[in-house]
Each structure stands twice: as structure tokens, then as C-alpha cells.
Design a protein around this motif. Structure first.
Motif, PDB file in Angstrom:
ATOM      1  N   THR A 252       0.838  -1.206   0.000  1.00 34.89           N
ATOM      2  CA  THR A 252       0.000   0.000   0.000  1.00 34.89           C
ATOM      3  C   THR A 252       0.869   1.250   0.000  1.00 34.89           C
ATOM      4  O   THR A 252       0.588   2.231  -0.713  1.00 34.89           O
ATOM      5  CB  THR A 252      -0.936  -0.009   1.221  1.00 34.89           C
ATOM      6  OG1 THR A 252      -1.733  -1.187   1.195  1.00 34.89           O
ATOM      7  CG2 THR A 252      -1.835   1.211   1.216  1.00 34.89           C
ATOM      8  N   GLN A 253       1.913   1.246   0.829  1.00 37.73           N
ATOM      9  CA  GLN A 253       2.812   2.409   0.865  1.00 37.73           C
ATOM     10  C   GLN A 253       3.555   2.571  -0.460  1.00 37.73           C
ATOM     11  O   GLN A 253       3.821   3.704  -0.914  1.00 37.73           O
ATOM     12  CB  GLN A 253       3.784   2.251   2.027  1.00 37.73           C
ATOM     13  CG  GLN A 253       3.118   2.372   3.390  1.00 37.73           C
ATOM     14  CD  GLN A 253       4.047   2.035   4.538  1.00 37.73           C
ATOM     15  OE1 GLN A 253       5.110   1.429   4.323  1.00 37.73           O
ATOM     16  NE2 GLN A 253       3.655   2.417   5.752  1.00 37.73           N
ATOM     17  N   LEU A 254       3.895   1.441  -1.106  1.00 32.06           N
ATOM     18  CA  LEU A 254       4.532   1.522  -2.425  1.00 32.06           C
ATOM     19  C   LEU A 254       3.567   2.091  -3.456  1.00 32.06           C
ATOM     20  O   LEU A 254       3.946   2.903  -4.318  1.00 32.06           O
ATOM     21  CB  LEU A 254       5.005   0.130  -2.850  1.00 32.06           C
ATOM     22  CG  LEU A 254       5.719   0.039  -4.207  1.00 32.06           C
ATOM     23  CD1 LEU A 254       6.986   0.893  -4.208  1.00 32.06           C
ATOM     24  CD2 LEU A 254       6.062  -1.413  -4.530  1.00 32.06           C
ATOM     25  N   LEU A 256       1.182   4.154  -2.811  1.00 34.61           N
ATOM     26  CA  LEU A 256       1.048   5.583  -2.538  1.00 34.61           C
ATOM     27  C   LEU A 256       2.187   6.388  -3.174  1.00 34.61           C
ATOM     28  O   LEU A 256       1.997   7.527  -3.632  1.00 34.61           O
ATOM     29  CB  LEU A 256       1.027   5.829  -1.024  1.00 34.61           C
ATOM     30  CG  LEU A 256      -0.307   5.598  -0.316  1.00 34.61           C
ATOM     31  CD1 LEU A 256      -0.117   5.670   1.194  1.00 34.61           C
ATOM     32  CD2 LEU A 256      -1.321   6.641  -0.765  1.00 34.61           C
ATOM     33  N   SER A 257       3.369   5.809  -3.183  1.00 35.30           N
ATOM     34  CA  SER A 257       4.505   6.534  -3.783  1.00 35.30           C
ATOM     35  C   SER A 257       4.366   6.653  -5.297  1.00 35.30           C
ATOM     36  O   SER A 257       4.985   7.537  -5.912  1.00 35.30           O
ATOM     37  CB  SER A 257       5.818   5.810  -3.442  1.00 35.30           C
ATOM     38  OG  SER A 257       5.849   4.532  -4.051  1.00 35.30           O
ATOM     39  N   GLU A 258       3.559   5.818  -5.898  1.00 32.91           N
ATOM     40  CA  GLU A 258       3.384   5.861  -7.343  1.00 32.91           C
ATOM     41  C   GLU A 258       2.197   6.717  -7.762  1.00 32.91           C
ATOM     42  O   GLU A 258       2.086   7.118  -8.921  1.00 32.91           O
ATOM     43  CB  GLU A 258       3.206   4.440  -7.882  1.00 32.91           C
ATOM     44  CG  GLU A 258       4.435   3.560  -7.662  1.00 32.91           C
ATOM     45  CD  GLU A 258       4.190   2.128  -8.096  1.00 32.91           C
ATOM     46  OE1 GLU A 258       3.028   1.822  -8.459  1.00 32.91           O
ATOM     47  OE2 GLU A 258       5.143   1.327  -8.064  1.00 32.91           O
ATOM     48  N   ARG A 260      -0.392   9.996  -7.592  1.00 28.26           N
ATOM     49  CA  ARG A 260      -0.354  11.434  -7.376  1.00 28.26           C
ATOM     50  C   ARG A 260      -1.682  11.873  -6.769  1.00 28.26           C
ATOM     51  O   ARG A 260      -2.557  11.053  -6.502  1.00 28.26           O
ATOM     52  CB  ARG A 260      -0.099  12.144  -8.710  1.00 28.26           C
ATOM     53  CG  ARG A 260       1.263  11.805  -9.325  1.00 28.26           C
ATOM     54  CD  ARG A 260       2.389  12.407  -8.461  1.00 28.26           C
ATOM     55  NE  ARG A 260       3.688  12.139  -9.050  1.00 28.26           N
ATOM     56  CZ  ARG A 260       4.458  11.108  -8.722  1.00 28.26           C
ATOM     57  NH1 ARG A 260       4.004  10.227  -7.829  1.00 28.26           N
ATOM     58  NH2 ARG A 260       5.633  10.940  -9.283  1.00 28.26           N
ATOM     59  N   ASP A 261      -1.835  13.149  -6.581  1.00 24.83           N
ATOM     60  CA  ASP A 261      -3.069  13.658  -5.996  1.00 24.83           C
ATOM     61  C   ASP A 261      -4.263  13.206  -6.812  1.00 24.83           C
ATOM     62  O   ASP A 261      -4.275  13.293  -8.049  1.00 24.83           O
ATOM     63  CB  ASP A 261      -3.045  15.182  -5.940  1.00 24.83           C
ATOM     64  CG  ASP A 261      -1.969  15.681  -4.986  1.00 24.83           C
ATOM     65  OD1 ASP A 261      -1.567  14.873  -4.112  1.00 24.83           O
ATOM     66  OD2 ASP A 261      -1.537  16.834  -5.128  1.00 24.83           O
ATOM     67  N   GLU A 265      -5.314   8.144  -4.628  1.00 28.99           N
ATOM     68  CA  GLU A 265      -4.382   8.333  -3.520  1.00 28.99           C
ATOM     69  C   GLU A 265      -5.118   8.419  -2.189  1.00 28.99           C
ATOM     70  O   GLU A 265      -4.670   7.877  -1.180  1.00 28.99           O
ATOM     71  CB  GLU A 265      -3.555   9.599  -3.767  1.00 28.99           C
ATOM     72  CG  GLU A 265      -2.523   9.845  -2.659  1.00 28.99           C
ATOM     73  CD  GLU A 265      -1.768  11.153  -2.860  1.00 28.99           C
ATOM     74  OE1 GLU A 265      -0.820  11.391  -2.094  1.00 28.99           O
ATOM     75  OE2 GLU A 265      -2.150  11.933  -3.761  1.00 28.99           O
ATOM     76  N   ARG A 269      -4.555   5.941   0.974  1.00 26.86           N
ATOM     77  CA  ARG A 269      -4.194   6.374   2.325  1.00 26.86           C
ATOM     78  C   ARG A 269      -5.192   5.827   3.359  1.00 26.86           C
ATOM     79  O   ARG A 269      -4.814   5.516   4.485  1.00 26.86           O
ATOM     80  CB  ARG A 269      -4.129   7.900   2.398  1.00 26.86           C
ATOM     81  CG  ARG A 269      -2.974   8.473   1.591  1.00 26.86           C
ATOM     82  CD  ARG A 269      -2.665   9.905   1.957  1.00 26.86           C
ATOM     83  NE  ARG A 269      -1.550  10.414   1.160  1.00 26.86           N
ATOM     84  CZ  ARG A 269      -0.274  10.191   1.448  1.00 26.86           C
ATOM     85  NH1 ARG A 269       0.040   9.475   2.512  1.00 26.86           N
ATOM     86  NH2 ARG A 269       0.683  10.696   0.666  1.00 26.86           N
ATOM     87  N   GLU A 272      -4.143   2.365   3.932  1.00 24.48           N
ATOM     88  CA  GLU A 272      -2.945   2.342   4.776  1.00 24.48           C
ATOM     89  C   GLU A 272      -3.314   2.534   6.245  1.00 24.48           C
ATOM     90  O   GLU A 272      -2.827   1.819   7.133  1.00 24.48           O
ATOM     91  CB  GLU A 272      -1.976   3.437   4.331  1.00 24.48           C
ATOM     92  CG  GLU A 272      -0.704   3.467   5.171  1.00 24.48           C
ATOM     93  CD  GLU A 272       0.152   4.675   4.868  1.00 24.48           C
ATOM     94  OE1 GLU A 272       1.367   4.631   5.148  1.00 24.48           O
ATOM     95  OE2 GLU A 272      -0.397   5.695   4.379  1.00 24.48           O
TER      96      GLU A 272
END
Length: 447
Positions: A252-254, A256-258, A260-261, A265, A269, A272
Motif C-alpha cells: 500500500t505504501q509503495l 502511494l509513492s506511485e 499522485r493527488d 491516492e 491512504r 494504509e
């Protein structure tokens, strides 16, 4: 009341009561027999005295007649015990011719018939001459008879009053000696708890108690097997649950890094946050399962100050509220207590987490290490009532707070501390303050 509720107390009570009752019955029976025997003795004295007085009375009356003197009332020579034994000599018309010193001149209330009779003055025996013209009546005082019976009864009762306490002491000694194996077995069973499941040692027991010892040992063996299985399951399941949760959270955190707004996203979150809550809840549930499985049961020792230092260091490294934690006391002292270091660390971590989570924002959390090994965690918080403090000890129970949590921390801590033979004392307000909350870990004093 405690002594009476025990087996030895009940035996003592029943045996002592039975022996005392039997002694009293024996005294009462003895007094009854003695009363009958005394009655026979007194009746024999009355009859013998009356028959002895008949010829004496006739001789005295005959001497007066030969002398030509007028018949006068007088008395014969006094007999032994005359104060209690009185007599009168009467003619056929009932007139009193002679009487003893202590007898009244008024005729006895008894018929002029040979034999025993009851009068108002006591038991009377009447004897007469061969012609039936002269009668001698002898009375033994009723009060004296009663006094003799009472004194005889007391003579029987007084030794009993001395014997009964001696008998009770002997019964107490015998009962204690006979029941000593029962007391030894009771004490051995009473020592068994979550921290001591060792089999009861083979001791010399009566035949009736040996099956109990065998049954208890079999039960303890089954409990040890169940607890060992629970510990193994808990240990394995902890890894099985943590791994997929950690993997899902990492993915999930990975993700999120990919991203964008955008809506994706935001949803990521939320996932997460949900996974983080699930991870924390899973950790608490695993801790609770370990506590129920008895992970705190051990014969090892640990250093309280060393574990406190380690836990505080972990919080200072990983927590955003590290600056709020203040440590007080001699942190370099060696304070050995019975228990497992990992178990105590779980307890301390739960209590510190609660203090940081539910204490006032920005207010310090003070951890005090006492010379006795006790640890106090104090945080700023509104005052709570006694009912609210009691409710906090229940599982899944939370106080008046909006902070996130599962309501398991205190329950886990208390359960683990009980296995370490320690206790958790909650106070609100904190001692020495007008507000605040304190959780104190109290260890038993070392032997």
C-alpha cells in the motif's frame, strides 16, 4: 468462622460437643443414682434410729410411772447428728410425750402407722412398741437431704469441668496429627496456579488421599500440555499474521509513492490507515493470547531498570512524542525481580503507550523507578472516579477519550503481571497531584 468452616474445626466442634454432652449425661445419671442411694441410706438411718429409740422411750416412760411422777414432756439423750435428725414420742392419741432438743413440740404431720411417710418437714419413719400404744417418729431434714445430693452432684461435676478441657486439648492434638497429611496436601494444591504447575511431590499419605494426589497430578499434566500447545500456537500464529499484514502495508505504501493527488491516492491512504489499525489490533490480540497462554510464567529473573531503559530508548527512537517521556530514579541500579524480561517489556510498553495516547497533548509522561523495583507511570489527565478506574480493567473497555485504541492494554498488562506475581495499581488523581493518572507496577518483596 474460618476455623469452624475447616474440616479440622468441624471435627473439633463435633467431637468436643459430643464428649462434653456425654460427660454431662454421665454426671446427670450419676447424680440420679447417687440420689437414689442417698435416699436408701437416709431411710436406713431413719428406720434404725426409730427402732433404737423405741425401747429407750419405753424405759423412760416406765421409770416415770414407777416414780409416781406426772408424765412430763422431756427429751431423750441426744443422738449423733441430732440437728438434722429429729424425733418425737407419741401415744396412741397422737399426743407428744417426748421429743428431741431440735424438734418442735407440735406433733409431726405424719400418721401413727409403722413405716415411712412424707410430711411437711421431710421423710418420716414411724416405729411402735409391741402393744401399738407408743410411737416413735423420726424425721431427717429435707433441706439436709437436698444439700447432700447437691454436694454429691457437684463432687461429680467439678472433676468433669477439669477433665473436659484436658480432653478437648487431647482431641485437638489428635485431630491435628491425624489431619496433618490433609493439611499438607491442601497446602501443596494451594501453591498450584498459573505460575506453578509442577506435579505434587510424592509424600506419605493415607490410602484415602492417594487418589486425590494422583488425580491432581494428572490434571496438572494436562494443563501443562494445553498451555504448552497454546504457547506454541501463539508463537507460530504471531509470525503467520504479522507477515501478510506487513506485506499488505508495504504494498500500500509503495502504491502511494506511485500515485499522485487524486481519488486513488485518498483511498490508498485510507487503506494504509486501516491496515495500520489492523496491525496494532492484531498485535494487541496476540499479546492477549500470549498472556492467556501464560507466557509470564517462569522461574527466571530480570533487571527492572535495564528493561525500563530499553523500552524508553525504543520509544524515544520510534515515537513522535519522545520528548514527553521523562525517566526518574537510579536507572543504573540492579533491581532483580522474578519474571521474564520480554513479558515485563510488553507490560511496560502497553502502559507507556496508554500514557502517551490518552494523556494531555504536550504534557510529560513521568516514569519513576523506586528502590524497591516498583515502577510508576504518571501522565496528565482529568480526574476519574473509582467506577471509571474499575471499568478500565475490563477488556475492550476505554475511558472518556477520543484517541484511537483497542481497550486491551491495561487488561494485557494486568494479566501478565499476575503471572509474575506482581500487581497493577491505578490511581486518579495521581498521588501528590490534583489531577493526572498513575499506573504503578508493584512487585512482591523478595524473600
Amino acid at each position: 468462622m474460618r476455623g469452624i468452616n475447616s474440616l479440622a474445626g468441624q471435627l473439633m466442634l463435633w467431637i468436643a460437643g459430643t464428649i462434653t454432652l456425654l460427660w454431662l449425661v454421665a454426671v446427670a445419671f450419676g447424680a440420679f443414682v447417687m440420689r437414689e442411694e442417698f435416699g436408701e441410706i437416709f431411710d436406713g438411718v431413719l428406720q434404725e434410729t426409730a427402732e433404737r429409740l423405741v425401747p429407750l422411750a419405753l424405759d423412760d416412760l416406765l421409770a416415770q410411772a414407777k416414780a409416781g411422777a406426772a408424765l412430763r414432756r422431756g427429751s431423750l439423750p441426744a443422738e449423733p447428728g441430732e440437728g438434722n435428725l429429729t424425733y418425737q414420742v407419741r401415744d396412741g392419741a397422737g399426743n407428744v410425750l417426748l421429743h428431741s432438743h431440735a424438734a418442735a413440740e407440735k406433733a409431726f404431720d405424719a400418721p401413727l402407722e409403722t413405716g415411712f411417710s412424707e410430711g411437711r418437714d421431710g421423710r418420716v419413719y414411724t416405729a411402735s412398741d409391741e402393744d401399738g400404744t407408743i410411737f416413735v417418729q423420726v424425721v431427717y431434714s429435707a433441706d439436709e437431704r437436698q444439700e447432700a445430693v447437691m454436694e454429691g452432684s457437684l463432687a461429680l461435676l467439678l472433676p468433669v469441668l477439669l477433665i473436659v478441657p484436658v480432653t478437648l486439648l487431647a482431641v485437638w492434638f489428635v485431630v491435628r496429627r491425624v489431619l496433618s497429611p490433609v493439611e499438607a496436601l491442601r497446602a501443596a494444591i494451594g501453591e498450584k496456579d498459573g505460575g506453578n504447575l509442577a506435579p505434587i511431590e510424592e509424600v506419605t499419605l493415607p490410602r484415602e488421599l492417594k487418589p486425590i494426589q494422583r488425580s491432581v497430578n494428572l490434571l496438572l499434566a494436562r494443563l501443562r500440555a494445553v498451555i504448552d500447545a497454546e504457547r506454541e500456537f501463539t508463537s507460530n500464529s504471531a509470525h503467520e499474521l504479522r507477515t501478510p499484514l506487513a506485506g499488505a502495508l508495504a504494498q500500500t505504501q509503495l502504491l502511494l509513492s506511485e500515485l499522485r493527488d487524486g481519488p486513488a491516492e485518498t483511498r490508498a491512504r485510507q487503506i494504509e490507515a486501516a491496515l495500520q489499525r489492523l496491525t496494532k489490533l492484531t498485535e494487541k490480540l496476540l499479546q492477549l493470547a500470549r498472556a492467556e497462554a501464560g507466557v509470564g510464567v517462569t522461574e527466571a529473573t530480570f533487571d527492572v531498570a535495564d528493561v525500563v531503559n530499553l523500552v524508553v530508548t525504543d520509544f524515544q527512537r520510534a515515537s513522535e512524542d519522545a520528548t514527553r517521556i521523562r525517566l526518574h530514579g537510579n536507572v543504573s541500579a540492579v533491581l532483580l525481580r522474578a519474571g521474564n524480561a520480554d513479558t515485563f517489556a510488553i507490560v511496560l510498553r502497553n502502559l507507556v503507550e496508554n500514557a502517551l495516547l490518552h494523556g494531555r497533548d504536550g504534557e510529560p509522561v513521568d516514569i519513576h523507578i523506586a528502590p524497591t523495583g516498583n515502577v510508576r507511570i504518571v501522565n496528565a489527565a482529568p480526574v476519574m472516579s473509582a467506577n471509571e478506574l474499575a471499568a478500565l480493567r475490563k477488556r475492550f473497555s476505554r475511558g472518556k477519550t477520543l484517541a484511537a485504541g483497542s481497550g486491551l492494554g491495561l487488561s494485557i498488562a494486568e494479566r501478565l503481571l499476575s503471572q509474575m506475581r506482581a500487581s497493577l495499581v491505578l490511581s486518579s488523581p495521581a498521588p501528590g497531584r490534583s489531577d493526572g493518572f498513575q499506573a504503578e507496577i508493584v512487585f512482591p518483596l523478595p524473600d
